[in-house]
Scaffold this motif. Structure first.
Motif, PDB file in Angstrom:
ATOM      1  N   LEU A  12      -8.283  -8.100  -3.418  1.00 48.44           N
ATOM      2  CA  LEU A  12      -9.485  -7.091  -3.464  1.00 48.44           C
ATOM      3  C   LEU A  12     -10.396  -8.358  -4.149  1.00 48.44           C
ATOM      4  N   SER A  13     -11.645  -8.454  -3.828  1.00 43.81           N
ATOM      5  CA  SER A  13     -12.809  -9.468  -4.180  1.00 43.81           C
ATOM      6  C   SER A  13     -13.169  -8.805  -5.425  1.00 43.81           C
ATOM      7  N   TYR A  14     -13.762  -9.248  -6.505  1.00 47.77           N
ATOM      8  CA  TYR A  14     -14.481  -8.835  -7.720  1.00 47.77           C
ATOM      9  C   TYR A  14     -15.265  -7.608  -7.380  1.00 47.77           C
ATOM     10  N   GLY A  15     -16.360  -7.837  -6.100  1.00 48.47           N
ATOM     11  CA  GLY A  15     -17.138  -7.021  -5.667  1.00 48.47           C
ATOM     12  C   GLY A  15     -16.619  -5.694  -5.387  1.00 48.47           C
ATOM     13  N   GLN A  16     -15.556  -5.900  -4.641  1.00 47.90           N
ATOM     14  CA  GLN A  16     -14.814  -4.703  -4.095  1.00 47.90           C
ATOM     15  C   GLN A  16     -14.351  -3.647  -5.361  1.00 47.90           C
ATOM     16  N   PHE A  17     -13.645  -4.244  -6.395  1.00 47.67           N
ATOM     17  CA  PHE A  17     -13.294  -3.745  -7.537  1.00 47.67           C
ATOM     18  C   PHE A  17     -14.534  -3.213  -8.290  1.00 47.67           C
ATOM     19  N   LEU A  18     -15.586  -3.987  -8.073  1.00 47.10           N
ATOM     20  CA  LEU A  18     -16.854  -3.463  -9.236  1.00 47.10           C
ATOM     21  C   LEU A  18     -17.248  -1.986  -8.603  1.00 47.10           C
ATOM     22  N   ALA A  19     -16.945  -1.630  -7.309  1.00 47.81           N
ATOM     23  CA  ALA A  19     -17.225  -0.129  -6.870  1.00 47.81           C
ATOM     24  C   ALA A  19     -16.492   0.791  -7.845  1.00 47.81           C
ATOM     25  N   VAL A  20     -15.507   0.423  -8.462  1.00 45.24           N
ATOM     26  CA  VAL A  20     -14.785   1.397  -9.560  1.00 45.24           C
ATOM     27  C   VAL A  20     -15.775   1.838 -10.677  1.00 45.24           C
ATOM     28  N   TYR A  21     -16.308   0.666 -11.191  1.00 47.37           N
ATOM     29  CA  TYR A  21     -17.150   0.642 -12.501  1.00 47.37           C
ATOM     30  C   TYR A  21     -18.437   1.380 -12.044  1.00 47.37           C
ATOM     31  N   GLN A  22     -19.037   1.216 -10.903  1.00 47.04           N
ATOM     32  CA  GLN A  22     -20.166   2.005 -10.292  1.00 47.04           C
ATOM     33  C   GLN A  22     -19.989   3.352  -9.830  1.00 47.04           C
ATOM     34  N   GLY A  23     -18.641   3.827 -10.046  1.00 49.25           N
ATOM     35  CA  GLY A  23     -18.274   5.482  -9.628  1.00 49.25           C
ATOM     36  C   GLY A  23     -18.236   5.395  -8.206  1.00 49.25           C
ATOM     37  N   SER A  29      -6.354   1.756  -2.333  1.00 51.45           N
ATOM     38  CA  SER A  29      -5.536   1.946  -1.344  1.00 51.45           C
ATOM     39  C   SER A  29      -4.780   0.468  -0.817  1.00 51.45           C
ATOM     40  N   ALA A  30      -3.558   0.531  -0.324  1.00 47.41           N
ATOM     41  CA  ALA A  30      -3.049  -0.630   0.061  1.00 47.41           C
ATOM     42  C   ALA A  30      -1.846  -0.248   1.136  1.00 47.41           C
ATOM     43  N   VAL A  31      -1.126  -1.003   1.877  1.00 46.36           N
ATOM     44  CA  VAL A  31       0.057  -0.804   2.908  1.00 46.36           C
ATOM     45  C   VAL A  31       1.220  -1.302   2.072  1.00 46.36           C
ATOM     46  N   ALA A  32       2.320  -0.534   1.872  1.00 45.62           N
ATOM     47  CA  ALA A  32       3.468  -1.231   1.173  1.00 45.62           C
ATOM     48  C   ALA A  32       4.289  -1.941   2.207  1.00 45.62           C
ATOM     49  N   ASP A  33       5.027  -2.795   1.613  1.00 46.78           N
ATOM     50  CA  ASP A  33       5.948  -3.427   2.449  1.00 46.78           C
ATOM     51  C   ASP A  33       6.653  -2.792   3.572  1.00 46.78           C
ATOM     52  N   ASP A  34       7.075  -1.537   3.209  1.00 45.82           N
ATOM     53  CA  ASP A  34       7.776  -0.722   4.204  1.00 45.82           C
ATOM     54  C   ASP A  34       6.902  -0.025   5.219  1.00 45.82           C
ATOM     55  N   GLY A  35       5.666  -0.465   5.108  1.00 39.94           N
ATOM     56  CA  GLY A  35       4.662   0.183   6.056  1.00 39.94           C
ATOM     57  C   GLY A  35       3.805   1.521   5.660  1.00 39.94           C
ATOM     58  N   ARG A  36       4.353   2.147   4.488  1.00 41.08           N
ATOM     59  CA  ARG A  36       3.625   3.237   3.905  1.00 41.08           C
ATOM     60  C   ARG A  36       2.384   2.757   3.468  1.00 41.08           C
ATOM     61  N   ILE A  54      -8.841  -9.043  -7.785  1.00 38.01           N
ATOM     62  CA  ILE A  54      -7.497  -8.970  -7.889  1.00 38.01           C
ATOM     63  C   ILE A  54      -6.591  -9.242  -6.924  1.00 38.01           C
ATOM     64  N   GLN A  55      -5.910 -10.402  -6.964  1.00 37.95           N
ATOM     65  CA  GLN A  55      -5.046 -10.794  -5.834  1.00 37.95           C
ATOM     66  C   GLN A  55      -3.611 -10.997  -6.257  1.00 37.95           C
ATOM     67  N   GLY A  56      -2.655 -10.542  -5.401  1.00 36.50           N
ATOM     68  CA  GLY A  56      -1.233 -11.148  -5.826  1.00 36.50           C
ATOM     69  C   GLY A  56      -0.276  -9.725  -5.249  1.00 36.50           C
ATOM     70  N   TYR A  57       1.028 -10.112  -5.451  1.00 38.27           N
ATOM     71  CA  TYR A  57       2.206  -9.453  -5.050  1.00 38.27           C
ATOM     72  C   TYR A  57       2.552  -8.243  -6.243  1.00 38.27           C
TER      73      TYR A  57
END
Length: 75
Positions: A12-23, A29-36, A54-57
């Protein structure tokens, strides 16, 4: 019942996560390793936010009734 562990990758880019702060967004949402597709409150991952976003596993631990227990960065 044993706790379950769900692994997933986020990029997630900083801008994408900024939407949380802006309400505009309250969940991630993410896709888990098992496809869920998983969805969880953005506040659960906020501590991993950097100037690059936010990047990572990650691994999410859920207890009985799919109740959130913990979230850990694996890499």
């Amino acid at each position: 019942m044993a706790n379950q562990f769900i692994r997933f990758r986020l990029d997630l880019s900083y801008g994408q996560f900024l939407a949380v702060y802006q309400g505009h967004a309250k969940t991630v949402s993410a896709v888990a390793d098992d496809g869920r597709r998983i969805q969880f409150p953005a506040g659960n991952i906020q501590r991993y936010l950097t100037k690059n976003g936010i990047q990572g596993y990650f691994e999410m631990e859920l207890g009985p009734g799919n109740k959130f227990v913990a979230l850990r960065r694996l890499d």
